[in-house]
Motif scaffolding. Sequence first.
Motif, mmCIF file in Angstrom:
data_model
loop_
_atom_site.group_PDB
_atom_site.id
_atom_site.type_symbol
_atom_site.label_atom_id
_atom_site.label_comp_id
_atom_site.label_asym_id
_atom_site.label_seq_id
_atom_site.Cartn_x
_atom_site.Cartn_y
_atom_site.Cartn_z
ATOM 1 N N THR A 57 16.467 4.416 21.239
ATOM 2 C CA THR A 57 15.568 5.320 20.550
ATOM 3 C C THR A 57 16.074 5.845 19.253
ATOM 4 O O THR A 57 15.323 5.945 18.434
ATOM 5 N N ALA A 58 17.335 6.122 19.216
ATOM 6 C CA ALA A 58 17.963 6.677 17.756
ATOM 7 C C ALA A 58 17.867 5.596 16.940
ATOM 8 O O ALA A 58 17.712 5.771 15.566
ATOM 9 N N LEU A 59 18.213 4.436 17.374
ATOM 10 C CA LEU A 59 18.228 3.307 16.146
ATOM 11 C C LEU A 59 16.621 2.967 15.580
ATOM 12 O O LEU A 59 16.505 2.636 14.600
ATOM 13 N N THR A 60 15.964 3.176 16.647
ATOM 14 C CA THR A 60 14.424 3.099 16.304
ATOM 15 C C THR A 60 13.830 3.774 15.353
ATOM 16 O O THR A 60 12.926 3.685 14.613
ATOM 17 N N THR A 61 14.418 4.964 15.481
ATOM 18 C CA THR A 61 14.166 6.156 14.709
ATOM 19 C C THR A 61 14.825 6.033 13.196
ATOM 20 O O THR A 61 14.160 6.153 12.065
ATOM 21 N N VAL A 62 16.400 5.588 13.135
ATOM 22 C CA VAL A 62 16.587 5.339 12.056
ATOM 23 C C VAL A 62 16.659 4.199 11.041
ATOM 24 O O VAL A 62 16.624 4.198 9.783
ATOM 25 N N LEU A 63 16.563 3.065 11.774
ATOM 26 C CA LEU A 63 16.491 1.761 11.287
ATOM 27 C C LEU A 63 15.473 1.525 10.117
ATOM 28 O O LEU A 63 15.482 1.070 9.007
ATOM 29 N N PRO A 64 14.154 2.127 10.392
ATOM 30 C CA PRO A 64 13.124 2.086 9.470
ATOM 31 C C PRO A 64 13.393 2.620 8.247
ATOM 32 O O PRO A 64 12.801 2.127 7.109
ATOM 33 N N ARG A 65 14.181 3.435 8.225
ATOM 34 C CA ARG A 65 14.388 4.473 6.956
ATOM 35 C C ARG A 65 15.680 3.803 5.965
ATOM 36 O O ARG A 65 15.719 4.415 4.857
ATOM 37 N N ILE A 66 16.416 2.826 6.482
ATOM 38 C CA ILE A 66 17.768 2.248 5.769
ATOM 39 C C ILE A 66 17.605 0.776 5.643
ATOM 40 O O ILE A 66 18.507 0.198 5.290
ATOM 41 N N THR A 67 16.518 0.147 6.364
ATOM 42 C CA THR A 67 16.720 -1.385 6.256
ATOM 43 C C THR A 67 15.817 -1.728 5.104
ATOM 44 O O THR A 67 14.714 -1.186 4.451
ATOM 45 N N GLN A 68 16.095 -3.008 4.441
ATOM 46 C CA GLN A 68 15.437 -3.738 3.342
ATOM 47 C C GLN A 68 15.352 -5.079 3.923
ATOM 48 O O GLN A 68 16.484 -5.911 4.121
ATOM 49 N N PRO A 69 14.315 -5.904 4.257
ATOM 50 C CA PRO A 69 12.883 -5.121 4.189
ATOM 51 C C PRO A 69 12.840 -3.880 5.360
ATOM 52 O O PRO A 69 13.367 -4.068 6.302
ATOM 53 N N SER A 70 11.920 -2.934 5.067
ATOM 54 C CA SER A 70 11.820 -1.940 6.191
ATOM 55 C C SER A 70 11.085 -2.565 7.188
ATOM 56 O O SER A 70 10.037 -3.098 7.096
ATOM 57 N N LEU A 71 11.700 -2.117 8.301
ATOM 58 C CA LEU A 71 11.222 -2.767 9.476
ATOM 59 C C LEU A 71 10.261 -1.487 10.125
ATOM 60 O O LEU A 71 10.659 -0.273 10.069
ATOM 61 N N SER A 72 9.436 -1.829 10.901
ATOM 62 C CA SER A 72 8.399 -0.895 11.567
ATOM 63 C C SER A 72 8.915 -0.504 13.075
ATOM 64 O O SER A 72 9.976 -1.397 13.384
ATOM 65 N N LYS A 73 8.726 0.326 13.628
ATOM 66 C CA LYS A 73 9.331 0.694 14.981
ATOM 67 C C LYS A 73 8.720 -0.423 15.917
ATOM 68 O O LYS A 73 9.779 -0.647 16.931
ATOM 69 N N ALA A 74 7.693 -0.840 15.675
ATOM 70 C CA ALA A 74 7.212 -1.991 16.630
ATOM 71 C C ALA A 74 8.054 -3.072 16.397
ATOM 72 O O ALA A 74 8.520 -3.758 17.443
ATOM 73 N N GLU A 75 8.399 -3.487 14.953
ATOM 74 C CA GLU A 75 9.213 -4.677 14.946
ATOM 75 C C GLU A 75 10.701 -4.415 15.654
ATOM 76 O O GLU A 75 11.384 -5.462 15.955
ATOM 77 N N ILE A 76 11.218 -3.196 15.326
ATOM 78 C CA ILE A 76 12.385 -3.004 16.068
ATOM 79 C C ILE A 76 12.322 -3.256 17.803
ATOM 80 O O ILE A 76 13.345 -3.690 18.329
ATOM 81 N N GLY A 77 11.350 -2.606 18.351
ATOM 82 C CA GLY A 77 11.076 -2.935 19.483
ATOM 83 C C GLY A 77 10.956 -4.184 20.030
ATOM 84 O O GLY A 77 11.348 -4.735 21.263
#
Length: 105
Positions: A57-77
């Motif tokens: 859950t924490a990674l799903t929140t943080v990764l979209p903010r710091i990845t390039q290309p930016s990932l969505s929560k759905a993509e992380i899921g």
Amino acid sequence: MTDKQTAELPQPLTETVELDVPIQRGSQTVTELTIRKPKSGALRGVALTDVLQMDVTALTTVLPRITQPSLSKAEIGDMDPADLVQCGGVVAGFLLPRKAREGSE
């Protein structure tokens, strides 16, 4: 270079992760992610201990903010668990203080 000089080198601000299972975005295939060291604002809304423990859950929140290309929560899921572990390890590594990083090398 001496050990002391090596220890004084700054930590990189970004790290690239090659995905085991690429992410498909329409016609675009994402095969690697660049993860930047988060600033405090990118960590808002999560407990640092959760990020360090690679809580999904924490990674799903943080990764979209710091990845390039930016990932969505759905993509992380939908991300392969091995890729999520790789990304979580990078993020957790960014949060460790210098002395802790030196002790693990």
